[in-house]
Design a protein around this motif. Structure first.
Motif, PDB file in Angstrom:
ATOM      1  N   ALA A   1      88.072  30.447  11.992  1.00 15.12           N
ATOM      2  CA  ALA A   1      87.412  29.316  11.337  1.00 15.12           C
ATOM      3  C   ALA A   1      87.784  29.223   9.857  1.00 15.12           C
ATOM      4  O   ALA A   1      87.837  28.129   9.302  1.00 15.12           O
ATOM      5  CB  ALA A   1      85.897  29.424  11.488  1.00 15.12           C
TER       6      ALA A   1
ATOM      7  N   LEU B   1      76.009  36.294  15.197  1.00 13.92           N
ATOM      8  CA  LEU B   1      76.375  35.490  16.363  1.00 13.92           C
ATOM      9  C   LEU B   1      77.297  36.310  17.262  1.00 13.92           C
ATOM     10  O   LEU B   1      78.167  37.016  16.762  1.00 13.92           O
ATOM     11  CB  LEU B   1      77.102  34.217  15.912  1.00 13.92           C
ATOM     12  CG  LEU B   1      76.284  33.301  15.011  1.00 13.92           C
ATOM     13  CD1 LEU B   1      77.167  32.231  14.395  1.00 13.92           C
ATOM     14  CD2 LEU B   1      75.155  32.666  15.800  1.00 13.92           C
TER      15      LEU B   1
ATOM     16  N   SER C   1      83.015  18.267   6.107  1.00 15.36           N
ATOM     17  CA  SER C   1      82.291  18.966   7.169  1.00 15.36           C
ATOM     18  C   SER C   1      83.248  19.729   8.064  1.00 15.36           C
ATOM     19  O   SER C   1      84.334  19.245   8.368  1.00 15.36           O
ATOM     20  CB  SER C   1      81.538  17.962   8.043  1.00 15.36           C
ATOM     21  OG  SER C   1      80.395  17.558   7.399  1.00 15.36           O
ATOM     22  N   GLY C   2      82.824  20.903   8.471  1.00 13.32           N
ATOM     23  CA  GLY C   2      83.598  21.657   9.449  1.00 13.32           C
ATOM     24  C   GLY C   2      84.738  22.452   8.845  1.00 13.32           C
ATOM     25  O   GLY C   2      85.539  23.029   9.573  1.00 13.32           O
ATOM     26  N   CYS C   3      84.841  22.498   7.504  1.00 12.68           N
ATOM     27  CA  CYS C   3      85.966  23.208   6.908  1.00 12.68           C
ATOM     28  C   CYS C   3      85.617  24.677   6.657  1.00 12.68           C
ATOM     29  O   CYS C   3      86.435  25.422   6.136  1.00 12.68           O
ATOM     30  CB  CYS C   3      86.393  22.540   5.609  1.00 12.68           C
ATOM     31  SG  CYS C   3      85.114  22.603   4.367  1.00 12.68           S
ATOM     32  N   GLY C   4      84.426  25.097   7.002  1.00 14.15           N
ATOM     33  CA  GLY C   4      84.122  26.522   6.949  1.00 14.15           C
ATOM     34  C   GLY C   4      83.295  26.978   5.761  1.00 14.15           C
ATOM     35  O   GLY C   4      83.214  28.173   5.494  1.00 14.15           O
ATOM     36  N   LYS C   5      82.636  26.043   5.061  1.00 11.16           N
ATOM     37  CA  LYS C   5      81.826  26.442   3.898  1.00 11.16           C
ATOM     38  C   LYS C   5      80.665  27.334   4.329  1.00 11.16           C
ATOM     39  O   LYS C   5      80.441  28.407   3.751  1.00 11.16           O
ATOM     40  CB  LYS C   5      81.273  25.197   3.170  1.00 11.16           C
ATOM     41  CG  LYS C   5      82.325  24.184   2.780  1.00 11.16           C
ATOM     42  CD  LYS C   5      81.720  22.983   2.074  1.00 11.16           C
ATOM     43  CE  LYS C   5      80.778  22.166   2.947  1.00 11.16           C
ATOM     44  NZ  LYS C   5      81.421  21.471   4.061  1.00 11.16           N
ATOM     45  N   SER C   6      79.925  26.889   5.355  1.00 10.47           N
ATOM     46  CA  SER C   6      78.790  27.698   5.809  1.00 10.47           C
ATOM     47  C   SER C   6      79.269  29.028   6.356  1.00 10.47           C
ATOM     48  O   SER C   6      78.665  30.078   6.105  1.00 10.47           O
ATOM     49  CB  SER C   6      78.016  26.960   6.907  1.00 10.47           C
ATOM     50  OG  SER C   6      77.530  25.742   6.431  1.00 10.47           O
ATOM     51  N   THR C   7      80.342  28.978   7.104  1.00  7.72           N
ATOM     52  CA  THR C   7      80.879  30.196   7.696  1.00  7.72           C
ATOM     53  C   THR C   7      81.238  31.197   6.603  1.00  7.72           C
ATOM     54  O   THR C   7      80.891  32.382   6.689  1.00  7.72           O
ATOM     55  CB  THR C   7      82.127  29.861   8.532  1.00  7.72           C
ATOM     56  OG1 THR C   7      81.772  28.880   9.508  1.00  7.72           O
ATOM     57  CG2 THR C   7      82.680  31.085   9.220  1.00  7.72           C
TER      58      THR C   7
ATOM     59  N   TYR D   1      85.214  33.062  15.021  1.00  3.52           N
ATOM     60  CA  TYR D   1      84.203  32.940  16.080  1.00  3.52           C
ATOM     61  C   TYR D   1      84.931  33.264  17.373  1.00  3.52           C
ATOM     62  O   TYR D   1      85.684  32.426  17.882  1.00  3.52           O
ATOM     63  CB  TYR D   1      83.651  31.518  16.162  1.00  3.52           C
ATOM     64  CG  TYR D   1      82.801  31.121  14.979  1.00  3.52           C
ATOM     65  CD1 TYR D   1      81.463  31.507  14.921  1.00  3.52           C
ATOM     66  CD2 TYR D   1      83.319  30.366  13.946  1.00  3.52           C
ATOM     67  CE1 TYR D   1      80.671  31.137  13.845  1.00  3.52           C
ATOM     68  CE2 TYR D   1      82.530  29.992  12.872  1.00  3.52           C
ATOM     69  CZ  TYR D   1      81.210  30.382  12.819  1.00  3.52           C
ATOM     70  OH  TYR D   1      80.426  30.016  11.758  1.00  3.52           O
TER      71      TYR D   1
HETATM   72  N1  LIG Z   1      78.375  29.270  16.040  1.00  2.92           N
HETATM   73  C1  LIG Z   1      79.630  28.823  16.056  1.00  2.92           C
HETATM   74  N2  LIG Z   1      80.445  29.128  17.099  1.00  2.92           N
HETATM   75  C2  LIG Z   1      81.727  28.686  17.145  1.00  2.92           C
HETATM   76  N3  LIG Z   1      82.279  27.953  16.196  1.00  2.92           N
HETATM   77  C3  LIG Z   1      81.550  27.609  15.119  1.00  2.92           C
HETATM   78  C4  LIG Z   1      80.181  28.025  15.005  1.00  2.92           C
HETATM   79  N4  LIG Z   1      79.687  27.548  13.841  1.00  2.92           N
HETATM   80  C5  LIG Z   1      80.691  26.853  13.266  1.00  2.92           C
HETATM   81  N5  LIG Z   1      81.815  26.893  14.022  1.00  2.92           N
HETATM   82  C6  LIG Z   1      83.110  26.276  13.711  1.00  2.92           C
HETATM   83  O1  LIG Z   1      83.605  26.816  12.514  1.00  2.92           O
HETATM   84  C7  LIG Z   1      84.171  25.803  11.712  1.00  2.92           C
HETATM   85  C8  LIG Z   1      83.515  25.777  10.365  1.00  2.92           C
HETATM   86  O2  LIG Z   1      82.172  25.401  10.491  1.00  2.92           O
HETATM   87  P1  LIG Z   1      81.127  25.433   9.295  1.00  2.92           P
HETATM   88  O3  LIG Z   1      81.305  26.701   8.556  1.00  2.92           O
HETATM   89  O4  LIG Z   1      79.794  25.142   9.833  1.00  2.92           O
HETATM   90  O5  LIG Z   1      81.640  24.213   8.397  1.00  2.92           O
HETATM   91  P2  LIG Z   1      80.912  23.504   7.170  1.00  2.92           P
HETATM   92  O6  LIG Z   1      79.705  24.284   6.813  1.00  2.92           O
HETATM   93  O7  LIG Z   1      81.951  23.480   6.113  1.00  2.92           O
HETATM   94  O8  LIG Z   1      80.587  22.130   7.614  1.00  2.92           O
HETATM   95  C9  LIG Z   1      84.022  24.487  12.468  1.00  2.92           C
HETATM   96  O9  LIG Z   1      85.225  24.212  13.144  1.00  2.92           O
HETATM   97  C10 LIG Z   1      82.944  24.792  13.463  1.00  2.92           C
HETATM   98  O10 LIG Z   1      83.138  24.057  14.633  1.00  2.92           O
END
Ligand SMILES: Nc1ncnc2c1ncn2[C@@H]1O[C@H](COP(=O)(O)OP(=O)(O)O)[C@@H](O)[C@H]1O
Ligand SMILES: [Mg+2]
Lengths: 316, 259
Positions: free
Chosen positions: B19, B57, B39-45, B14
């Motif tokens: 990430a 984005l 949470s926050g480990c990058g699964k969604s990313t 990002y």
């Molecule tokens: N739109 C965004 N802009 C900047 N950083 C992001 C954004 N979305 C997620 N992050 C960061 O990327 C990392 C992984 O997030 P995310 O993939 O949502 O984790 P998970 O789905 O595992 O909870 C986190 O540190 C989060 O803060």
């Protein structure tokens, strides 16, 4: 309040209400009532002052042919100018708003938004003079061309004005005037289209324009209509710009490009009011009442359009 | 139809923030792959990088390779719009288009692909997709109502119907049940078991029982600390992950001895 309550009835429970809540509810309600009173006051004034003109014999009304033939052409002129302005400004405003919210690089978007907002701050006298000095002469060639090539449409039936001081020019000037209102509101609603639904569209394989069609425009629809109505309200009531640009004729014609376009209600009132006396004043106020009713009607229509598909508005 | 995805050396950013780092994984067709982790480990990313949704984005970008049946999804001549048409996605929060009817929601993706479909064809497609999402019986009498008039679980199944109506090769699901009650959750898990016959499914879940129930393969993401990139710590058959994981961190996480 009476002591003869049936004993079986439970004692009245009063919900505890905090003073902050009470003060806020009271002042909000007060403001609501106040605005209704103002509206009612204006309506009452218009009606009572218009009654002499409504009841007077036809030959006493300025023009000597009765109220309807005095106000009729003005209504035509008012609607013509305002609708023309709306037809030009709305698509343009939607385009500008979409460009600013979804296409332009951030810096350009911010500058453009600022410039467009500035347009709203220009006084209408200035628009009037600009229309007279710049727009009217510039548009003369178009008037002549339209008369030659589009003359079969009643709106463009000649003879074309050689001064350009026509309803067409007025419509364009009004369009520029209402552009900032509509585009500001459209920009606001477009930028609030939920990311959730924009991403849903993109994830289905929508291009940016398809995403806008699926998730932004339908969501912003009622906002754009509301903005257009505000713009229409301003166009209907605009006085100075119209009075300066138009060399108003008197006939109830829909011709946009000739010298005979009727004036509008608002500009007619502004021009005639200073010298009007007696029944002349009542007649002008009666025309004001008509303008008031037109605006009311337009707003009710817009509300109906917006509410017709309220279930699908995305507000839930 | 269902396709294999091979990811190699994937880094996801990002802006300047990295990430996710160094992901290498192979996702099998006709199976369910679960991604778990804090949470926050990058699964969604990571999931969003598979169908190129990450880059919508501003400032977001990806390094590395994602190859689907031989086709490099990040190749220079690949249009992300086409990638997304092949790889469907279901989001954490149900997001049917509120301005469309249930019917129109289902075929929203198909309308993008081709505008001219016969009414009888779209009727069939809507019925087939809603049946595929186990929603048909509940909505068949109100297809013209707005999608937002349904319950949360129904809305999520509507989103699944919308995603499978375009017959994607792969279906990505990002915590599809986290906003749902247990009954709706079970309905969607049953549905996934049926869908894996036809699609490659990747699901992110924070519910470990769910991962154990539905998936064949499980990947465990973790990160060393705040501001550090997330990494794929372990990727193994689900049975192994939940009985005898290779990594200490995985074992700590699934046994709740985490952090
Ligand atoms: N739109 C965004 N802009 C900047 N950083 C992001 C954004 N979305 C997620 N992050 C960061 O990327 C990392 C992984 O997030 P995310 O993939 O949502 O984790 P998970 O789905 O595992 O909870 C986190 O540190 C989060 O803060
Ligand atoms: Mg997530």
């Amino acid at each position: 309040m009476t002591a003869t309550k049936a004993p079986s009835e439970p004692p009245q429970q009063r919900a505890v209400r905090r003073p902050g809540d009470r003060i806020f509810a009271g002042s909000a309600q007060g403001s609501g009532i106040f605005i209704l009173l103002v509206l009612a006051g204006v309506a009452a004034f218009l009606i009572s002052e218009a009654i002499p003109a409504l009841t007077a014999p036809a030959e006493d009304i300025p023009g000597g042919e009765g109220l309807a033939s005095y106000i009729g052409p003005l209504v035509v002129g008012t609607l013509l100018g305002a609708v023309l302005a709306l037809l030009i400004a709305t698509p343009l405003a939607v385009g500008i708003a979409l460009y600013i919210t979804y296409y332009a690089p951030r810096r350009i978007a911010a500058t453009m938004g600022y410039v467009i907002d500035l347009l709203a701050a220009i006084p209408s006298v200035v628009y009037g003079f600009w229309g007279l000095a710049v727009m009217a002469p510039t548009l003369v060639p178009f008037h002549l061309w339209a008369a030659d090539n589009l003359g079969f449409i009643p709106f463009f039936a000649g003879p074309a004005s050689t001064s350009g001081r026509t309803m067409f020019t007025v419509g364009l000037v009004l369009a520029v005037m209402i552009l900032p209102i509509i585009s500001a509101i459209a920009r606001e609603v477009f930028s609030q289209a939920p990311a959730l639904h924009r991403e849903a569209a993109l994830a289905l394989g929508a291009t940016r324009w398809e995403m806008i069609k699926m998730a932004v425009l339908p969501y912003g629809r009622s906002g754009v209509i509301a903005g257009a109505m505000l713009g229409l309200g301003r166009a209907l009531g605009e006085t100075m710009a119209v009075a300066i640009v138009l060399s108003g004729g008197a006939g109830a014609t829909v011709n946009l490009i000739s010298n005979s376009s009727p004036s509008t209600i608002a500009s007619n009132i502004a021009l005639r009011f200073p010298e009007a006396t007696g029944l002349g004043v009542n007649t002008l106020i009666a025309s004001g009442l008509v303008l008031f009713l037109i605006t009311l009607l337009v707003n009710m229509l817009a509300r109906w359009v917006v509410n017709r598909r309220a279930d699908f508005s995305g507000a839930n | 139809m269902a396709k294999r995805i091979e990811v190699s050396d994937l880094n996801i950013f990002y802006g300047n923030f990295k990430a996710v780092e160094g992901v290498n994984v192979s996702i099998e067709p006709r199976s369910i792959t679960a991604l778990i982790g804090p949470s926050g480990c990058g699964k969604s990313t990571f999931l969003r990088s598979l169908n190129r949704m990450h880059e919508v984005l501003p400032g977001a970008r990806v390094e590395g390779k994602v190859v689907m049946d031989g086709q490099d999804l990040y190749g220079s001549d690949v249009d992300p719009v086409n990638v997304r048409r092949q790889i469907g996605m279901v989001f954490q929060r149900p997001n049917p288009f509120p301005t469309m009817s249930i019917y129109d929601n289902v075929i929203a993706g198909n309308r993008l692909n081709n505008n001219r479909m016969k009414k009888s064809d779209t009727d069939d497609l809507v019925e087939k997709s809603l049946k595929g999402a186990n929603l048909w019986n509940e909505v068949k009498d109100r297809l013209d109502r707005p999608g937002s008039s349904l319950s949360g679980g129904q809305q999520q199944r509507l989103c699944i119907a919308r995603a499978i109506a375009v017959e994607p090769d792969v279906l990505l699901m990002d915590e599809p049940c986290s906003a749902l009650d247990p009954i709706s959750t079970l309905a969607i898990e049953d549905l996934m078991a049926e869908l894996k016959e036809r699609f490659t499914i990747v699901i992110v879940t924070h519910n470990m029982q769910q991962a154990a129930r539905v998936s064949e393969q499980t990947g465990f993401f973790n990160l060393n600390g705040v501001g550090q990139p997330g990494r794929l710590i372990e990727f193994n058959p689900t049975e192994k992950i939940f009985s005898n994981p290779d990594q200490k961190a995985t074992e700590d996480y699934i046994s709740g001895r985490f952090g």
